[in-house]
Design an enzyme around this catalytic site. Structure first.
Site, PDB file in Angstrom:
ATOM      1  N   VAL A   1      -2.115  -8.525  13.801  1.00 20.35           N
ATOM      2  CA  VAL A   1      -1.098  -8.381  14.839  1.00 20.35           C
ATOM      3  C   VAL A   1      -0.065  -9.505  14.762  1.00 20.35           C
ATOM      4  O   VAL A   1       1.142  -9.274  14.882  1.00 20.35           O
ATOM      5  CB  VAL A   1      -1.748  -8.324  16.247  1.00 20.35           C
ATOM      6  CG1 VAL A   1      -0.676  -8.163  17.318  1.00 20.35           C
ATOM      7  CG2 VAL A   1      -2.751  -7.192  16.321  1.00 20.35           C
TER       8      VAL A   1
ATOM      9  N   VAL B   1      18.661  -9.058  24.474  1.00 17.78           N
ATOM     10  CA  VAL B   1      18.205 -10.097  25.408  1.00 17.78           C
ATOM     11  C   VAL B   1      19.396 -10.887  25.945  1.00 17.78           C
ATOM     12  O   VAL B   1      19.375 -11.373  27.075  1.00 17.78           O
ATOM     13  CB  VAL B   1      17.199 -11.058  24.721  1.00 17.78           C
ATOM     14  CG1 VAL B   1      16.789 -12.190  25.661  1.00 17.78           C
ATOM     15  CG2 VAL B   1      15.973 -10.298  24.257  1.00 17.78           C
TER      16      VAL B   1
ATOM     17  N   LYS C   1      -7.587  -7.135  24.217  1.00 15.10           N
ATOM     18  CA  LYS C   1      -8.141  -6.217  25.233  1.00 15.10           C
ATOM     19  C   LYS C   1      -9.399  -6.750  25.881  1.00 15.10           C
ATOM     20  O   LYS C   1      -9.623  -6.594  27.077  1.00 15.10           O
ATOM     21  CB  LYS C   1      -8.434  -4.851  24.620  1.00 15.10           C
ATOM     22  CG  LYS C   1      -9.383  -4.870  23.443  1.00 15.10           C
ATOM     23  CD  LYS C   1      -8.820  -4.100  22.274  1.00 15.10           C
ATOM     24  CE  LYS C   1      -9.535  -4.494  21.002  1.00 15.10           C
ATOM     25  NZ  LYS C   1      -8.856  -4.004  19.809  1.00 15.10           N
TER      26      LYS C   1
ATOM     27  N   VAL D   1      -3.773  -2.178  24.624  1.00 14.35           N
ATOM     28  CA  VAL D   1      -4.232  -0.796  24.782  1.00 14.35           C
ATOM     29  C   VAL D   1      -3.306   0.141  24.023  1.00 14.35           C
ATOM     30  O   VAL D   1      -2.095   0.149  24.250  1.00 14.35           O
ATOM     31  CB  VAL D   1      -4.259  -0.364  26.259  1.00 14.35           C
ATOM     32  CG1 VAL D   1      -4.802   1.065  26.385  1.00 14.35           C
ATOM     33  CG2 VAL D   1      -5.073  -1.325  27.103  1.00 14.35           C
TER      34      VAL D   1
ATOM     35  N   GLY E   1      -2.253   0.315  20.927  1.00 10.33           N
ATOM     36  CA  GLY E   1      -1.326  -0.142  19.888  1.00 10.33           C
ATOM     37  C   GLY E   1       0.104  -0.066  20.373  1.00 10.33           C
ATOM     38  O   GLY E   1       0.470  -0.682  21.374  1.00 10.33           O
TER      39      GLY E   1
ATOM     40  N   GLU F   1     -14.594  -1.509  10.836  1.00 11.87           N
ATOM     41  CA  GLU F   1     -15.045  -2.823  10.405  1.00 11.87           C
ATOM     42  C   GLU F   1     -16.450  -2.739   9.815  1.00 11.87           C
ATOM     43  O   GLU F   1     -17.160  -1.738   9.986  1.00 11.87           O
ATOM     44  CB  GLU F   1     -15.029  -3.777  11.600  1.00 11.87           C
ATOM     45  CG  GLU F   1     -13.609  -3.929  12.132  1.00 11.87           C
ATOM     46  CD  GLU F   1     -13.473  -5.028  13.152  1.00 11.87           C
ATOM     47  OE1 GLU F   1     -14.036  -6.114  12.938  1.00 11.87           O
ATOM     48  OE2 GLU F   1     -12.808  -4.791  14.164  1.00 11.87           O
TER      49      GLU F   1
ATOM     50  N   ASP G   1     -15.069  -0.918  22.698  1.00  9.51           N
ATOM     51  CA  ASP G   1     -13.625  -1.139  22.642  1.00  9.51           C
ATOM     52  C   ASP G   1     -12.887  -0.200  23.601  1.00  9.51           C
ATOM     53  O   ASP G   1     -12.010  -0.626  24.360  1.00  9.51           O
ATOM     54  CB  ASP G   1     -13.158  -0.897  21.185  1.00  9.51           C
ATOM     55  CG  ASP G   1     -11.659  -0.953  21.039  1.00  9.51           C
ATOM     56  OD1 ASP G   1     -11.112  -2.061  21.004  1.00  9.51           O
ATOM     57  OD2 ASP G   1     -11.031   0.126  20.963  1.00  9.51           O
TER      58      ASP G   1
ATOM     59  N   LYS H   1     -10.515  -1.019  27.113  1.00 11.28           N
ATOM     60  CA  LYS H   1      -9.168  -0.491  27.352  1.00 11.28           C
ATOM     61  C   LYS H   1      -9.135   0.328  28.641  1.00 11.28           C
ATOM     62  O   LYS H   1      -8.161   0.275  29.409  1.00 11.28           O
ATOM     63  CB  LYS H   1      -8.728   0.339  26.150  1.00 11.28           C
ATOM     64  CG  LYS H   1      -8.516  -0.536  24.915  1.00 11.28           C
ATOM     65  CD  LYS H   1      -8.470   0.273  23.629  1.00 11.28           C
ATOM     66  CE  LYS H   1      -8.132  -0.628  22.435  1.00 11.28           C
ATOM     67  NZ  LYS H   1      -8.302   0.080  21.143  1.00 11.28           N
TER      68      LYS H   1
ATOM     69  N   GLY I   1      -2.741  -1.338  13.791  1.00 16.10           N
ATOM     70  CA  GLY I   1      -1.895  -1.615  12.632  1.00 16.10           C
ATOM     71  C   GLY I   1      -0.951  -2.758  12.930  1.00 16.10           C
ATOM     72  O   GLY I   1      -0.562  -2.997  14.071  1.00 16.10           O
TER      73      GLY I   1
END
Lengths: 431, 431
Positions: A17, A36, A108, A135, A137, A193, A204, A208, A306
């Site tokens: 990430v 911005v 998470k 949560v 992605g 994994e 997991d 979430k 991802g």
């Protein structure tokens, strides 16, 4: 406006990430200035291992192995935590908040377990803590619940929030594979994994779901109170039966708010009608389906994991925090829960259910079993007998909505019948 | 915090959306206090006709027939414009901005045509103008593009953004109905207006596409430069052929940003692969599918119209504006376009295309036509000959990606062949 000082970001953890976040912020820096009103630049990145090979290269002066070179840097406005896990992430986040930084995180587990304390600390220190990447992605479900559907009364969330299990189920379904074979493929492709427990056992997804329920219903949900069943016990023959009956099998995270504000929360495999919008969400994609009194139904869909998709979600939060800093408006969206949600015990939850039995292939079987269902006031929606080899037969049933405890009682009585060899599958039905 | 003064809202126009907005704000006022930190109350509603029957009742002291009792009321902080159309909505909105009110609107035509002027006036007066309800009903696509995917480089938007045409196409497809019959049904059910031109000719969809493109790509799009084809010429036999070839027919609003930042924008019927996430969006639902470099693909789905769904979207904007007012942070999300987008002429746009021809049923036909396609460098993906009555045959082709002008030239040459009776359908293909 662009003569304002840049907003400076520090990134904690430079894995999947973190690298995606860095790429998104640097590659799109021009359009981000426009959105911005000032530059948003990555000043420092902390990771314990700079020898690992990565897809992106980073100037040496940005690298550190000491998280506190970021947390204690007075020039850094926003800390992005992409380490994952409870510690040291939690300590870093609390220290960053105490140091007056706004925090963005994709963690998470930390938010599910300690979101309340973290958000309380953020409010006390007048900083933002945001966690869209935690949560779904890239799926913008957190902002949608907090800022778009926030005028509505949301009463149901159903999500495909774990890409690993969705990929495995898609392959089991498409290729008729056993769970273990599909898991092995997912591991080879990097979708699972080496220790897949968190994903395949629904841990997991439960994390979430705790986050989504708290935001949608405005009450905290204890993740340990979420009922969980994983997918490791699923058999390809049940997926095949489901298809023939117009269903797909998905691991769903489901939360429902009752009229008395108590909450049902459960993660488990589901036979989902092929016509349901979630049914076509396959492979590594995630989707969250929301029902509310005014919105009726809303669904958001996208990649659940991802580097770049999740990095993009985290970067969206960084921009949001940068805008709040520019306007001195941290804490603009209060995240206040009205206490702890009362969780409905799973035994009191009702649903339609698919049940498969192995029975002796002899007269009177169907009658004996149906009689027990009837005596427990469980009503049969659909029944199919198949697969006779002369000795045993498969009977698959779909029951109308019935209580969990009610069905457990009936199945115990049915299991005790000498004509019943086994009850290999019991799967809830939705849609 | 809830001892802060309430944020006071005035509603201009009390039709479908206005009543939904009022219902959502009043029925959920307790949870809105929690989510804003102070009450958000409707102080006044202006409508020219208070005799019309409505689903909600409103205290008499809220009613007025004079919009300026809202626009000039110093106590009112937020003006919600739900009248629709260009005037008097535009004048009311500009006057409200000049009076220092934040404005929330569901008016797609006004934002598509005058969004630039309105947002410039808002920036000059330090107020917010928000318009989630203008596109996709409850689908939170505006906030997602402005605040969640804003770190990404978005290069494609494909939307089912008109519920009327989607309902008509769903019925044509499900029941094999002619367009006129399906339109009549939609009118009876209230899904289509007495004069359906705006919907069925793609004008409504083009307005929405202009808004989405400007936000996603950061450049203004002139709605009159958007290429448009409606659905009134669609024939049930083409929908049936499409099904057999694995497609559904949808009216899509499509915008693509090229690498040189020029923009393709077009609204027309499309043969969409049944596997595409948009393909299962049926009836009055809307969905917007977005592609970006980092996010890959994201889709948002929900009801595209209706009192409570659109009211809920508008109420979400009211809450957002209320939060900004509370934090003195109006203008937090700059809506600045880098000038006008250069629109790619439709003749230079490429796509795959479905073509149906009526030809004389005799030897050599296929060869003669294929030769012309070949001479124009148009490559055939798929061809099917059918429906022979001994005299004429239908030939349906799907061509690989080719330019619009290129195909027009080839079809003119083919049409001139004595063996070709007609070319009744030419429909672009996606997914």
């Amino acid at each position: 406006m662009s003569n304002l000082q840049p907003i400076r970001v520090g990134i904690l953890g430079f894995g999947v990430v973190g690298t995606g976040l860095y790429q998104v912020l640097t590659e799109n820096s021009d359009s981000i200035i426009q959105r911005v009103g000032r530059p948003v630049t990555v000043k420092r990145i902390a990771d314990v291992d700079w020898d690992r090979s990565r897809d992106v290269t980073v100037p040496d002066e940005l690298k550190t192995t000491d998280a506190y070179e970021i947390i204690n840097d007075p020039e850094i406005n926003i800390v992005a935590e992409t380490i994952g896990g409870l510690e040291p992430a939690m300590k870093f986040v609390m220290d960053a908040i105490a140091a007056g930084k706004s925090v963005v995180t994709s963690n998470k587990e930390m938010i599910a377990r300690h979101g309340h304390d973290i958000l309380a600390a953020a409010a006390a220190n007048s900083v933002d803590v945001q966690f869209e990447g935690a949560v779904g992605g890239v799926v913008p479900i957190i902002r949608t619940l907090k800022e778009s559907l926030d005028a509505d009364h949301i009463y149901e969330i159903m999500g495909i929030v774990n890409g690993t299990t969705n990929y495995i189920l898609t392959e089991m379904s498409r290729e008729g594979l056993d769970f273990q074979v599909a898991l092995g493929q997912a591991q080879q492709l990097g979708y699972a994994e080496a220790d897949p427990t968190d994903d395949v056992e629904g841990i997991d997804a439960a994390n979430k779901l705790a986050i989504l329920s708290a935001i949608a219903f405005g009450r905290r949900v204890d993740v340990d109170q979420i009922y969980r069943e994983g997918i490791s016990q699923l058999l390809p023959e049940d997926i095949a039966y489901a298809h023939r009956m117009g269903y797909v099998v998905k691991l769903l995270a489901i939360a429902r708010r009752r009229d008395d504000d108590s909450v049902e929360t459960h993660v488990h495999p589901v036979l989902l009608s092929q016509k349901h919008p979630l049914a076509s969400v396959s492979g590594p994609f995630n989707a969250i389906f929301v029902r509310g009194r005014a919105c009726d139904e809303v669904m958001l869909y996208g990649r659940g994991a991802g580097s770049l998709p999740t990095g993009s979600a985290v970067a969206g939060d960084v921009i949001d925090s940068a805008r709040n800093l520019t306007k001195n408006a941290a804490g603009r969206v209060p995240c206040v829960c009205a206490g702890q949600a009362e969780i409905v015990p799973m035994g009191e939850v009702s649903s339609r259910v698919y049940v498969r039995m192995k029975v002796k292939d002899q007269p009177g079987v169907m009658g004996a079993i149906s009689t027990i269902f009837g005596s427990q006031s469980i009503s049969i929606a659909c029944v199919m007998q198949e697969d006779t080899d002369g000795q045993t037969a498969d009977i698959v049933w779909i029951m109308h909505e019935c209580g969990e405890d009610q069905l457990t009682g009936a199945l115990a009585a049915i299991q005790a019948l000498p004509i019943v060899e086994a009850i290999p599958a019991r799967i809830r039905v939705e849609g």
